[in-house]
Design an enzyme around this catalytic site. Sequence first.
Site, PDB file in Angstrom:
ATOM      1  CE  LYS A  86     -12.154  52.209 -44.048  1.00 26.68           C
ATOM      2  NZ  LYS A  86     -10.970  52.437 -43.207  1.00 26.68           N
ATOM      3  CD  GLU A 126      -7.778  53.162 -35.082  1.00 23.90           C
ATOM      4  OE1 GLU A 126      -8.058  52.021 -35.462  1.00 23.90           O
ATOM      5  OE2 GLU A 126      -8.535  54.138 -35.255  1.00 23.90           O
ATOM      6  NE  ARG A 167     -15.064  48.747 -41.857  1.00 26.11           N
ATOM      7  CZ  ARG A 167     -13.751  48.538 -41.913  1.00 26.11           C
ATOM      8  NH1 ARG A 167     -13.069  48.234 -40.807  1.00 26.11           N
ATOM      9  NH2 ARG A 167     -13.097  48.634 -43.063  1.00 26.11           N
TER      10      ARG A 167
END
Length: 285
Positions: free
Chosen positions: A151, A184, A52
């Site tokens: 991220k 989220e 990721r």
Amino acid sequence: MSQQIYINGEYFGRDDAKVSVFDHGLLYGDGVFEGMRIYGGKVFRLREHLKRLWDSAQAIALTIPISMDQMILDVNATVAKNDLENGYIRLVVTRGAGPLGLDPFRCSHPQIIIIADTIKLYPEEFYQDGLELVTASTIRNHPAALSPRIKSLNYLNNIMAKIEGLKAGCVEALMLNHKGEVAECTGDNLFLVRDGVLITPPVDAGILEGITRDVVLELAAQEKIEVREIAITRYDVYVADECFLTGSAAEVIPAVKIDDRTIGDGTPGPITRKLTAAFRKLVGQ
């Protein structure tokens, strides 16, 4: 031995670990990171986290200056050097130092920082009794502006929603996407249970593809729990039988109230408890 921080292949004490004030990670939030758990002296799902990280870096045209195999060695060495049996790693890759101005290609060299430490995101009573949520007015970043799947070091979107939650007396806040659907929380993925079915927003709802989220989906399959990744609204949260959150720092934590509405009977439900137990068994806790 005092805490040792890794920066570009060298180790520094906590007070001596420094990067340039001209680093674009500081000046513009230009960089990527991962938060990873250490269980039994080993980094949990390390390769998945690094995949990721590399994807996030690729998405912002940032070249990580070492190989993934070398990063694995360096992360594990940092854990060993800090003698951590259980803990947390913050792995950061910044754009590096450069002149004032947005141009990322004038930065000299990306900085790799590995911090191994302990963490306790929520009080223990929240894991036993559940926490309360509030819906933030701050929405998740529009995916056409900055993909929530990256991220990145720019977490101001989440921080603004976190401030709303804290001012409302809640340690977490629910965030909606640009379509008004549930995305989220500020730092965690969200799951619901309704009529024995596990429900969670899909990746295209504007969420981060959580590593712990994926683990819970795997555990649900092992437990023969039906899972649906579908768009959901606040109505679905309000009428859910159970709710819980997942994240590397948070692990698995129940939520029992949102926007002054009790979820289910106001206690962690049976599927939440089953998946929490399965997760703890998996990580050896």
